[in-house]
Design an enzyme around this catalytic site. Structure first.
Site, short mmCIF file in Angstrom:
data_model
loop_
_atom_site.label_atom_id
_atom_site.label_comp_id
_atom_site.label_asym_id
_atom_site.label_seq_id
_atom_site.Cartn_x
_atom_site.Cartn_y
_atom_site.Cartn_z
N LYS B 97 0.76 -1.06 -0.14
CA LYS B 97 0.26 -0.48 0.08
C LYS B 97 0.92 1.14 0.22
CE LYS B 97 -4.05 -1.49 0.47
NZ LYS B 97 -5.65 -1.55 -0.98
N GLU B 119 -9.22 5.92 3.22
CA GLU B 119 -10.46 4.60 3.68
C GLU B 119 -9.72 3.70 4.00
OE1 GLU B 119 -10.45 5.17 0.49
OE2 GLU B 119 -9.01 3.33 0.07
N SER B 386 1.91 -9.30 -0.65
CA SER B 386 1.38 -8.05 -0.89
C SER B 386 1.24 -7.57 0.80
CB SER B 386 -0.27 -8.11 -1.53
OG SER B 386 -0.96 -8.96 -0.65
#
Lengths: 269, 404
Positions: B97, B119, B386
């Site tokens: 991210k 969010e 990830s």
């Protein structure tokens, strides 16, 4: 000439402004909506914006979010909304009805089916909050084909170039969102509204309705000095929320508030 | 259709469309901000100074490049393709991210916005946003569904330590989609001074494009690393898909290499047949939500359905529009695994390789080992790992009936 245009033209000739209440279809119960629509007209509404409930109303504040939730508790669908308009038309053939909501229920139904069914039910216009004109290439021609007006939003952040573009794509009226925010949030800034509405009207003929931040007779009168129509939503929906079990009380309170707005608007020179 | 770099560069088109998907479906108040953002991004994306700043942050702050690790023991156990893990879990803040939040925070800086909002589902994007906000001295507010606040309490606390305000969202289903609704409501109210850092390749144009571009560093590195280690391209790529940012990041640089198969793994929850899942590409239909047209989970009336996944980061009823397009043109395959399969994969990778994957990434592992077993031993597979699994310890412990 569309029913919306007829009504707005007639008001203009009488030097009056349109009072445009919003309620969510199916709130608090689907079988009360038609009666509430007649109540709004009796109290002085010139045009009704009827909300199509959606599970994720991103541009709405808590009041209308909860209205959607109440309507969806009864599984109020787009087809049910058409049924309500159809029933409303049995007694009222003159008050225009604009459906207001979010695009996904239309996407699911299919634009062609939607336009046909809306026309057949007696709907006059369509305002989809999450559909700017850029994405409406397919829907708008279909609406036109079925004699439905396409109403688009203009916001405080809309540039002059976009205003022109939006007005070109709109018919019936344009809806000026008077505050940056969700429905039912802040109070409007009269000066800012006056400037922006003047900018819209300077280059475009289309009538301008102003919504967001209108709560009472005073603010309704204030806005009616600036625009062609006054759109009132959250404060009405709040009356419904507070009296969910009591239809007569909802009717009398909606009626009282709307009549007070009507009177205040009509007493202006 | 033969996919070429030239063709791919035209996607999205000037309106933000990937075929019939994508676009800008937002209320009018946000349109001018989206146009400003798009113009700013287009003017900066090839600007040497911007690119240098972004690359340097990725190297010195995030710790890139992330390794491409050969999972030797797992490969032996599975007995099929040679399995590599792209170690996004080793990035600063523990997931892919941050690649995107670094990029968007730079954009916020260039646009002169002092406040950012985000969010978050699992909390990884919230943490990554709070992190870059702390570093640049920006005010930060993170919206998170109240159900996710419960199941990802560690990340909530991390965000607070980083100086962010976390708003627990109680509307709707109280998960990621509702957090996104609330973030959009905040943005519409504070549009003048606020930059919305969207965490995935969904939302209105230009977000799917710019998030993809920022995350594509994953695939560019993986391609170079695979060529270096194996002397050729991989045969298959596997990544989990919620909104789809880690998957598009890995896939994008390989799209024109059509011999490379791509598998996006959605959250099958209790099983697709139960309806309790979060797999719009596997079981949904096209529609419009949160600013873009894409595959969605909605009912016959067009109402968005509640989703279920053991993994908060995948618990979302939509998916990035570029994935919708890749599905329709049959360039990528979209599959799903259940909660149970993902949980088993979590334990397996932990025990066999000593790497604890995030529950999101565990979905990719679960499908990948099934797929790898059907492949030849001279074939190569890259799985995008990830994120790391520390944040999910409470969920796992709960399932085991252990209080930690």
């Amino acid at each position: 000439m569309s029913r919306i245009k007829q009504v707005l033209n007639a008001l203009q000739q009488d030097n009056k402004k349109a009072l445009i209440p919003y309620i969510t279809g199916g709130d608090p119960r689907p079988d009360w909506t038609v009666e509430l629509m007649h109540t709004l007209v009796d109290a002085g509404a010139d045009l009704i914006e009827l909300g199509v409930p959606f599970s994720d109303p991103m541009a709405d504040g808590p009041v209308i979010q909860l209205a959607c939730e109440r309507a969806l508790l009864h599984h109020t669908s787009l087809r049910d909304i058409f049924g309500m308009v159809k029933t409303f038309r049995e007694k009222d053939q003159s008050t225009p009805v604009v459906l207001m909501g979010y695009l996904n229920p239309l996407e699911k139904m299919g634009y062609q089916v939607f336009a046909e069914a809306a026309r057949e039910a007696g709907v006059d216009g369509v305002l989809m909050v999450d559909l700017p004109p850029e994405e409406a290439d397919t829907l708008v021609p279909l609406l036109k084909e079925h004699a439905l007006d396409a109403v688009f939003l203009i916001a405080p952040t809309t540039t002059e170039e976009r205003i022109r573009h939006i007005c070109e794509h709109s018919s019936g009226y344009v809806y000026y969102v008077s505050v940056k925010g969700v429905t039912g949030s802040a109070s409007l800034d009269e000066q800012e509204v006056a400037t922006k509405v003047a900018a819209i009207k300077a280059r475009n003929d289309i009538p301008v309705g102003v919504g967001f931040g209108i709560r009472d007779a005073a603010s309704a009168a204030q806005v009616s000095r600036l625009a062609d129509g006054v759109i009132v939503g959250s404060v009405l929906v709040n009356i419904i929320a507070e009296n969910q079990e009591d239809l007569p009380k909802i009717k009398s309170e909606l009626s009282a508030l709307l009549s007070s707005m009507r009177n205040a608007m009509d007493q202006l020179d | 259709m033969k996919l070429t770099e030239e063709f791919l560069k035209q996607l999205p088109d000037s309106k933000g469309h990937f075929g019939p998907y994508g676009g800008k479906f937002v209320s009018e108040t946000l349109m001018s901000s989206l146009v400003d953002l798009e113009n700013k991004y287009l003017s900066l994306k090839d600007d040497p100074e911007f690119v240098r700043e972004f690359d340097q942050d990725l190297a010195d702050y995030v710790g890139r490049p992330s390794p491409l690790y050969f999972a030797e023991r797992l490969t032996r156990e599975v007995g099929g393709a040679r399995i590599y893990l792209k170690r996004e879990d080793l990035n600063h803040t523990g997931a892919h991210k941050v690649n995107n939040t670094i990029g968007q925070a730079l954009l916020a800086k260039y646009l002169g916005k002092p406040r950012v909002i985000a969010e978050t589902g699992a909390g990884q994007h919230g943490v990554a946003s709070a992190t870059v906000a702390a570093r640049l001295g920006l005010d930060c507010k993170v919206f998170m569904g109240s159900e996710d606040v419960q199941r990802q309490s560690l990340n909530v606390y991390r965000m607070k330590l980083l100086g962010a305000e976390v708003e627990s969202v109680n509307s709707g289903t109280r998960t990621l989609k509702d957090a996104m609704n609330e973030a959009l409501r905040d943005w519409v109210t504070n549009v003048d001074d606020t930059f919305y850092i969207i965490g995935t390749v969904a939302g209105p144009h230009p977000y799917p494009m710019l998030v993809r571009d920022f995350q594509s560093v994953i695939g560019r590195e993986a391609k170079a690393q695979c060529l270096e280690k194996e002397g050729r391209l991989p045969d298959a790529l596997v990544a989990c898909v919620g909104g789809g940012s880690n998957a598009i990041g890995l896939f994008y640089p390989f799209i024109c290499d059509e011999e490379v198969e791509m598998y996006g793994v959605e959250a099958g929850g209790h099983g697709i047949e139960t309806g309790e899942h979060a797999a719009p590409l596997s079981a949904g239909r096209p529609g419009v939500l949160h600013g873009n047209r894409t595959y969605l989970m909605s009912d016959d009336d067009g109402q968005i359905l509640g989703t279920h996944s053991v993994s908060a980061g995948l618990d979302y009823p939509g998916v990035g529009p570029e994935h919708a397009w890749l599905k329709d043109i049959n360039r990528a395959n979209y599959v799903s695994v259940t909660d149970t399969e993902a949980l088993d994969a979590f334990r397996r990778l932990t025990l066999v390789e000593g790497i604890m994957p995030a529950l999101e990434s565990s979905h990719a592992i679960a499908y990948a080992v099934k797929k790898a077993a059907t492949m030849r031993t001279d074939q190569i597979m890259i799985i995008n790992l990830s994120g790391r699994g520390d944040k999910d310890i409470h969920t796992i412990a709960n399932i085991d009936g252990i209080k930690v």
